[in-house]
Enzyme design. Structure first.
Site, mmCIF file in Angstrom:
data_model
loop_
_atom_site.group_PDB
_atom_site.id
_atom_site.type_symbol
_atom_site.label_atom_id
_atom_site.label_comp_id
_atom_site.label_asym_id
_atom_site.label_seq_id
_atom_site.Cartn_x
_atom_site.Cartn_y
_atom_site.Cartn_z
ATOM 1 N N ASP A 29 0.834 -1.192 0.000
ATOM 2 C CA ASP A 29 0.000 0.000 0.000
ATOM 3 C C ASP A 29 0.877 1.254 0.000
ATOM 4 O O ASP A 29 1.466 1.560 1.026
ATOM 5 C CB ASP A 29 -0.982 0.003 1.171
ATOM 6 C CG ASP A 29 -0.334 -0.397 2.502
ATOM 7 O OD1 ASP A 29 0.698 -1.081 2.532
ATOM 8 O OD2 ASP A 29 -0.890 -0.004 3.539
ATOM 9 N N GLU A 80 12.793 1.550 7.180
ATOM 10 C CA GLU A 80 11.692 0.688 6.743
ATOM 11 C C GLU A 80 11.923 0.173 5.326
ATOM 12 O O GLU A 80 11.558 -0.953 4.992
ATOM 13 C CB GLU A 80 10.394 1.499 6.812
ATOM 14 C CG GLU A 80 9.159 0.802 6.313
ATOM 15 C CD GLU A 80 7.977 1.739 6.230
ATOM 16 O OE1 GLU A 80 6.842 1.246 6.361
ATOM 17 O OE2 GLU A 80 8.172 2.954 6.023
#
Length: 623
Positions: free
Chosen positions: A327, A554
């Site tokens: 996403d 991340e």
């Protein structure tokens, strides 16, 4: 409600530690009611809409992570009593929230990890002689206590006042704004914990997810009540298998029997006819992502409200994209979607029309693992995913046959020999709208298999799952080298630079891990060598970024060695659970072989070619 009624259809099944069936039913019903009460504040309603539309907090997730100071009914009554003007005033709302809610994270407490080994066992055993790699591995090992938390007793005592789901065991959080566990992230965190010699923490993390299956029938996207409307790629079977490898025979036998029961329930959830995740394609039953939600996601309420403009089908697509773990990405956009200043338009996402190559490869792995676990439980033997002889247990045989059927689907539907890779299949428009009934489809006849630009999922996940003949893998390796996805800092998700975080130039830890593991396990020419080359690139870029920023990130930039990634609907985060886990696991697996290129990047890399506009998605004739 925040979740469909079928989410609790397994409540009539006994919970371990609570033998009486009536007791199990009461506990499940009580917990379901508590979550429904919490959902009246965190998932929908006038207070959520007012706070999020007024942007009381820059990050919409902040509000829905705040524990309540009193019961939700009392807070909603207090909100209703405010003058109408105050209910739309940002400062008034800010004061109201401060009066009735605690700060995010106050429901979590640190965990005592004093018994953790001082060094990862593979480092202590001399597995890394390179000074840079050894220092890096130790630094990552020492990050686990900063990410390890457990829910406070108040969460279990008053679940209706919290969006956090109660946990029996310690959690390892990703880091940054993510103050809860996430489903598919957990696999790579487990790998890292095991590399660090932290079996008990890894086992507890997996047990929390097995507990979710017992309560909800599935594993939610994350450990919050607002995530109960969707799941994420079903990786729990792989976590169970990874943890079992580190157990002795007696512990394995006891734990695996209960784990099998929960894994079967999760598999049933993904294969249920009324859940929207299954589509019949000729003789095949294949899977797609399909969230049980058609409103703005509570944690991204304002963004979804603006994108959807009140269209419920768009909201379902946005929530379903969140279920993919990707996403967002141009991968899910219908071909020919219009572009805007910030990249492709999220409103053109149509993930429910896609039979994703990665989800179906993961389901193939799920079926094979269920077969192996069923055989191990039935025979009392140790679990082996590479067992050569055919299974003898009836359940093991059934799951083995299901895997064989899905493998055939990969050969006949997903594999495109002209491209040398597997591809997603696109469903006709009228199928995506409804969860049921199932409809047999002839995708080839309806032109529903669409040509498109390559994504890393086309290569990484089928290889990780053990799909493909030697010839297919050789073709896939060649196509990967020519794809434009491989860069100095890793393998990008797509060649499309849309501005979204699951597009170029971002490279994500889980896909690097799956690609490297799949290539390393292959006997096809050049595959193991490419696995080592990519492992060097990835560990090297993580090491360089850590040296320059002091953080693990991340995601990273595939185009620039040692640079963290960007883009997406929130600020890039540091911490970071799965990044730490992948790096540690690769250092354990490859050791000092990573030293060549790890510090100075001596691996020759062609300059990647990026497409800057989603409108340039490859358009080919129907395959």
């Amino acid at each position: 409600s925040c979740f469909g009624s079928r989410r609790f259809r397994h409540c009539d099944l006994a919970i371990a530690g609570l033998p009486p069936l009536a007791t199990a039913r009461r506990v499940c019903r009580a917990m379901a009611k508590a979550h429904e009460r919490a959902a009246s504040v965190y998932c929908r309603g006038p207070l959520l809409e007012a706070v999020q539309r007024s942007r009381v907090f820059e990050d919409g997730k902040h509000f829905v992570d705040m524990p309540m100071r009193s019961d939700p009914e009392d807070i909603l009554l207090a909100f209703k009593a405010l003058p109408p003007k105050a209910r739309g005033d940002r400062e008034c709302l800010r004061r109201f929230v401060a009066e009735h809610f605690l700060e995010p994270g106050e429901e979590l407490v640190p965990v005592d990890l004093s018994s953790t080994p001082k060094l990862p066992p593979f480092v202590a055993a001399g597995g890394l002689a390179d000074d840079d790699l050894r220092t890096f591995a130790l630094a990552l090992h020492e990050l686990w206590p900063t990410l390890c938390r457990v829910t406070a007793p108040s969460v279990a005592a008053a679940p209706h006042r919290n969006s956090a789901l109660p946990r029996r065991h310690a959690m390892v959080l990703p880091g940054g704004r993510f103050r809860e566990t996430y489903y598919w992230d957990s696999l790579w965190i487990v790998h890292g914990l095991l590399s660090s010699g932290m079996l008990s923490v890894a086992k507890g993390l997996v047990q929390n997810l097995l507990d979710d299956v017992r309560e909800f029938g599935f594993v939610p996207n994350g450990g919050r009540v607002y995530y109960l409307n969707r799941s994420q790629p079903p990786m729990l079977h792989a976590m169970v298998a990874a943890v079992v490898e580190h157990m002795d025979a007696e512990e394995e036998a006891a734990w695996l029997k209960d784990a099998l029961r929960d894994l079967r329930r999760e598999y049933e959830w993904w294969m249920a006819e009324d859940g929207g995740h299954v589509v019949e394609v000729g003789r095949f039953r294949l899977n797609r992502f399909y969230a049980q939600w058609d409103e703005p996601r509570p944690e991204s309420y304002l963004e979804d409200a603006m994108t959807s403009a009140g269209c419920r089908s768009v909201c379902r697509e946005l929530a379903s994209v969140a279920e993919t773990g990707w996403d967002f990405s141009s991968r899910w956009s219908r071909l020919g979607g219009r572009t805007g200043s910030s990249g492709y338009c999220l409103r053109t996402s149509e993930v429910t029309r896609v039979l994703p190559v990665d989800l179906n490869a993961i389901m193939y792995s799920f079926e094979r693992t269920l077969s192996a676990i069923s055989e191990a439980v039935a025979t009392g033997e140790r679990l082996s995913l590479a067992r050569g002889r055919p299974p003898t247990d009836p359940d093991a045989i059934a799951f083995s046959r299901a895997a064989a059927r899905r493998r055939l689907a990969f050969d006949t539907l997903f594999w495109q020999g002209s491209l040398g890779r597997w591809v997603d299949a696109w469903l006709p428009e009228d199928v995506a709208a409804a969860a049921a009934p199932l409809r047999p489809l002839d995708l080839a006849a309806q032109g529903a298999v669409r040509g498109r630009a390559p994504t890393l999922a086309d290569f990484a996940v089928p290889l990780w799952a053990g799909l493909g003949s030697e010839d297919q893998i050789a073709q896939s390796v060649d196509a990967l080298r020519r794809s434009g996805l491989l860069g100095p800092g890793g393998a990008a998700t797509t060649p499309i630079a849309s501005g979204q975080q699951w597009d170029a130039p971002n490279a994500w830890p889980p896909l690097q891990s799956m690609l490297i593991e799949g290539l390393a396990a292959s006997e096809a020419p050049e595959a193991p060598a490419l696995a080592l080359e990519l492992a060097r690139r990835w560990v090297g870029t993580c090491l360089m970024a850590w040296k320059s920023t002091g953080h693990m990130h991340e995601k990273y930039d595939a185009d620039e060695f040692g640079k963290d990634g960007g883009g997406g609907e929130y600020e890039p985060q540091v911490g970071f659970g799965w990044s730490n886990g992948v790096a540690l696991h690769l250092m354990e697996r490859f050791g000092d072989l990573l030293a060549v290129g790890a510090s100075g990047f001596e691996v020759e890399t062609p300059q990647p070619q990026r497409r800057s506009q989603p409108s340039k998605l490859v358009r080919m004739a129907s395959l």
